[in-house]
Design an enzyme around this catalytic site. Structure first.
Site, PDB file in Angstrom:
ATOM      1  N   ASP A  66       0.876  -1.161   0.000  1.00 15.16           N
ATOM      2  CA  ASP A  66       0.000   0.000   0.000  1.00 15.16           C
ATOM      3  C   ASP A  66       0.924   1.224   0.000  1.00 15.16           C
ATOM      4  O   ASP A  66       2.062   1.142   0.431  1.00 15.16           O
ATOM      5  CB  ASP A  66      -0.823  -0.049   1.290  1.00 15.16           C
ATOM      6  CG  ASP A  66      -1.597   1.224   1.536  1.00 15.16           C
ATOM      7  OD1 ASP A  66      -2.306   1.643   0.614  1.00 15.16           O
ATOM      8  OD2 ASP A  66      -1.481   1.787   2.641  1.00 15.16           O
ATOM      9  N   ASP A 123      -1.490  -0.549   5.954  1.00 17.32           N
ATOM     10  CA  ASP A 123      -1.678   0.069   7.266  1.00 17.32           C
ATOM     11  C   ASP A 123      -3.090  -0.159   7.795  1.00 17.32           C
ATOM     12  O   ASP A 123      -3.449   0.341   8.845  1.00 17.32           O
ATOM     13  CB  ASP A 123      -1.359   1.571   7.204  1.00 17.32           C
ATOM     14  CG  ASP A 123      -2.267   2.308   6.233  1.00 17.32           C
ATOM     15  OD1 ASP A 123      -3.057   1.643   5.524  1.00 17.32           O
ATOM     16  OD2 ASP A 123      -2.183   3.544   6.177  1.00 17.32           O
TER      17      ASP A 123
HETATM   18  P1  ADP Z   1      -3.647   4.243  -0.541  1.00 20.13           P
HETATM   19  O1  ADP Z   1      -4.092   3.061  -1.314  1.00 20.13           O
HETATM   20  O2  ADP Z   1      -2.469   4.917  -1.177  1.00 20.13           O
HETATM   21  O3  ADP Z   1      -3.414   3.960   0.902  1.00 20.13           O
HETATM   22  P2  ADP Z   1      -6.348   5.137  -0.141  1.00 20.13           P
HETATM   23  O4  ADP Z   1      -6.958   3.976  -0.832  1.00 20.13           O
HETATM   24  O5  ADP Z   1      -6.397   5.142   1.340  1.00 20.13           O
HETATM   25  O6  ADP Z   1      -4.833   5.317  -0.629  1.00 20.13           O
HETATM   26  O7  ADP Z   1      -7.014   6.469  -0.667  1.00 20.13           O
HETATM   27  C1  ADP Z   1      -7.086   6.731  -2.054  1.00 20.13           C
HETATM   28  C2  ADP Z   1      -7.618   8.104  -2.326  1.00 20.13           C
HETATM   29  O8  ADP Z   1      -8.958   8.214  -1.880  1.00 20.13           O
HETATM   30  C3  ADP Z   1      -6.881   9.197  -1.618  1.00 20.13           C
HETATM   31  O9  ADP Z   1      -5.748   9.586  -2.321  1.00 20.13           O
HETATM   32  C4  ADP Z   1      -7.923  10.297  -1.567  1.00 20.13           C
HETATM   33  O10 ADP Z   1      -7.953  10.968  -2.795  1.00 20.13           O
HETATM   34  C5  ADP Z   1      -9.212   9.534  -1.405  1.00 20.13           C
HETATM   35  N1  ADP Z   1      -9.635   9.461   0.001  1.00 20.13           N
HETATM   36  C6  ADP Z   1      -9.685   8.370   0.775  1.00 20.13           C
HETATM   37  N2  ADP Z   1     -10.102   8.641   2.020  1.00 20.13           N
HETATM   38  C7  ADP Z   1     -10.284   9.990   2.055  1.00 20.13           C
HETATM   39  C8  ADP Z   1     -10.710  10.917   3.066  1.00 20.13           C
HETATM   40  N3  ADP Z   1     -11.000  10.530   4.317  1.00 20.13           N
HETATM   41  N4  ADP Z   1     -10.802  12.212   2.719  1.00 20.13           N
HETATM   42  C9  ADP Z   1     -10.500  12.623   1.469  1.00 20.13           C
HETATM   43  N5  ADP Z   1     -10.096  11.808   0.503  1.00 20.13           N
HETATM   44  C10 ADP Z   1      -9.999  10.504   0.760  1.00 20.13           C
HETATM   45 MG    MG Z   2      -3.280   3.249   3.021  1.00 14.32          MG
END
Ligand code: ADP
Ligand code: MG
Length: 626
Positions: free
Chosen positions: A324, A517
């Site tokens: 991730d 995470d």
């Molecule tokens: P990663 O896979 O890199 O950990 P996530 O899947 O957690 O990323 O999130 C992907 C995208 O979704 C973020 O880059 C953001 O644009 C959006 N996003 C997710 N959760 C939130 C939140 N609580 N507030 C705003 N945007 C969010």
């Molecule tokens: Mg993440």
């Protein structure tokens, strides 16, 4: 647990006493054979048979009666009995003595591996300095409840998990994470039970009662892991059962065969007893648990929690690692870098209201920006997280949302082109009310210092790497490039279910580990052959879904954990090969070379002790980085 403990130490004391009596008896019996004729020889022999033989027979019969299982104790007791019957009482006593010694050593060694983690419990402070309206009073740590404020003086240990509300200090986290470098912590940072405040006065708001602290959960997890059997362990149990029956039958047959070949009754029985001992699978059965128990404890002391031996065995065989991005390869401490809105204050208060409770690193960045500007979040209700898209809620004027382009599209909002931003490699979060756009903000996250080296290390070991993120492709490419990854290794714009699907695809060609995470990727953690939670000293979800938890934020722990898993697999292979080889040799000796009983015993018990010690080597392995 308290009960278990005293039970164990009682058992240990009894075992030590009986072994002591056995040794004295054996000494008398041996002296008698050479120098000291008289009554002392028979007395010594009787002592050995009573102190070592009777308990062995009793435990064998108990096992047979309660669990319908034939075990090795039975084989040993029968062999000693056979020796007694044919007038080789001294040799039977040698057998019982060596068996008792090796059992004692084995129990001690395994107990040491098992208790290596419990030692952590001893580091928890018994009392804490509670701050109340009347002043500071000393109270028992287990009386602390969430919300209490405690004062920790320089050199003091943290009494339970909490958050710093006053003061800054260097903290020694080595008890928890194995890292020996002190870490600087200040207001807002989490602190964990049993870590040490090195140099300042801290005020900490307790967030977890002692019974639920990270250390408590850690000890519980490791205890459960030790009880869960690894696949190879289940195999050796299964094998031990079947094989014991086989040995009994085989020795019976051998007795008849020796008789048929013209040996006298006593000789035949003696040689059958020798075979019984030679063929006993003690060393084979203990080979695997000795290694796994030691490795689990060594890992836990270095801040790596395996939920069981199976996770350890799987990790050794992993061919591909998927990561991730946000909060895993990156620090999870993102910063708001720009705000694009007609009314920035209103924008920040609204988006701050939406993100007030979210555990996403982006939400954390926005909250910190609000705090820095001295703003309070607007009241927002009905808040709902949409994994990998954003978050929705409601204020006085109706429904509002914040999130990425996918979320905006879902709401029917058209995104403007922001010069120098839209094509940039920063995460973009939009805020809107239905199809109406209220503004946007850029958030930047940077890779952990340890990520690049860790990825390079894994690649050098021949492991395939994949980065999987819900973030935009330009951001993923930039972070990937900083980490030395190439475009084909990077997968962006993923929803949680896309991550699960991609992990499944990787799994077609070998075992896969997913490192995350727990935020938006619990499903992927669960889908992977080995789910690895990063920096789990915080996230409950991650600890639940994962098979392995790294308590520290240090990526290097990952490579260390895999090295340990591989070493464990190697030790298990060595042990099994050695134990089986020794058994074959001894059986050959018993069948064809009239191997004397004491030699068979010596080979058999010596082999058992050796495999246990070989397993124990893993306990000394430095998984912690110095
Ligand atoms: P990663 O896979 O890199 O950990 P996530 O899947 O957690 O990323 O999130 C992907 C995208 O979704 C973020 O880059 C953001 O644009 C959006 N996003 C997710 N959760 C939130 C939140 N609580 N507030 C705003 N945007 C969010
Ligand atoms: Mg993440």
């Amino acid at each position: 647990m308290g009960h278990d403990h005293s039970q164990h130490s009682d058992d240990n004391r009894l075992e030590a006493l009986l072994t002591g009596i056995t040794l004295v008896g054996m000494a008398l019996a041996t002296l008698d054979a050479f120098a000291l004729p008289g009554i002392w020889g028979p007395v010594g022999l009787a002592a050995v048979y009573l102190a070592a033989g009777v308990p062995t027979l009793a435990s064998a019969l108990r096992e047979l009666w309660h669990h319908r299982r034939l075990d090795i104790d039975l084989l040993m007791a029968l062999a000693a009995l056979a020796a007694l019957v044919v007038g080789a009482a001294l040799e039977g006593a040698v057998l019982l003595t060596l068996f008792a010694i090796s059992e004692t050593l084995e129990h001690r060694a395994m107990g040491r591996a098992r208790r290596a983690v419990e030692a952590l419990m001893a580091l928890r402070p018994d009392s804490a300095f509670l701050k109340t309206a009347e002043g500071v009073t000393e109270v028992a740590s287990d009386r602390l409840v969430p919300g209490d404020i405690v004062v920790i003086r320089p050199g003091g240990r943290v009494p339970s998990d909490g958050v710093i509300v006053g003061g800054e200090a260097s903290m020694d986290l080595s008890t928890l994470t194995g890292e020996s470098m002190p870490v600087h912590k200040g207001p807002g940072d989490k602190v964990f039970e049993a870590t040490v405040n090195l140099n300042a006065v801290l005020e900490v708001r307790i967030t977890r009662a002692v019974a639920e602290s990270t250390v408590a959960r850690m000890v519980q997890l490791v205890t459960e892991a030790q009880a869960a059997k690894a696949p190879s362990e289940r195999f050796s149990d299964w094998f031990g059962q079947r094989y014991t029956v086989l040995v009994l039958l085989g020795s019976g047959l051998a007795y008849l065969a020796f008789l048929a070949l013209g040996a006298g009754h006593d000789i035949a029985l003696y040689r059958a007893a020798t075979l019984l001992v030679a063929a006993s699978p003690c060393a084979v059965v203990i080979s695997v648990p000795a290694a796994i128990l030691s490795a689990l404890s060594a890992a836990a002391r270095g801040g790596v929690l395996f939920k069981g031996g199976a996770a350890l065995e799987n990790l050794a065989a992993v061919r591909a690692f998927a990561f991730d991005k946000t909060g895993t390869l990156t620090t999870g401490r993102a910063e708001v870098t720009g705000i694009h809105a007609a009314d920035p204050t209103r924008f920040l208060r609204l988006i701050g209201g939406l993100e007030a409770q979210s555990e996403h690193p982006i939400a954390d960045a926005i909250r910190r920006r609000l705090a820095a500007e001295g703003l309070t979040p607007a009241p927002v209700t009905d808040v709902q997280a949409h994994p990998s898209e954003g978050i929705t809620g409601r204020d006085d004027d109706g429904a509002i949302w914040a999130g990425n382009a996918r979320m905006a599209a879902r709401m029917g909002a058209t995104l403007p082109h922001l010069d120098g931003v839209s094509d940039g490699a920063e995460t973009l979060i939009w805020l809107g009310r239905g199809a109406q756009l209220l503004g946007g903000t850029t958030v930047a996250d940077r890779p952990r210092d340890s990520s690049r080296a860790a990825l390079a290390g894994l690649k050098a070991a021949g492991t395939e790497i994949a980065l999987m993120t819900g973030d935009r492709r330009p951001v993923a490419l930039r972070i990937g490039a900083e980490l030395g990854l190439s475009a084909p290794e990077i997968h962006a714009d993923l929803l949680p279910e896309d991550k699960v699907r991609l992990v499944g695809k990787l799994a077609e060609s070998g075992r896969v580990a997913y490192v995350g995470d727990g935020v938006n990727d619990a499903a992927a953690l669960a889908r992977a052959d080995v789910g690895i939670a990063m920096g789990a000293a915080g996230s409950e979800v991650a600890l639940q879904a994962a098979d392995v938890a790294l308590l520290s934020d240090e990526m290097g722990q990952l490579a260390a954990a895999q090295r340990l898993a591989k070493r464990t697999a190697r030790v298990i292979r060595q042990n099994l090969a050695f134990a089986l080889g020794a058994m074959v040799l001894l059986v050959m000796g018993g069948l064809f070379f009239e191997l004397p009983l004491p030699l068979a015993v010596l080979g058999h018990e010596g082999g058992t002790v050796l495999v246990v010690l070989n397993g124990l080597r893993l306990l000394a392995d430095p998984i912690r980085k110095v």
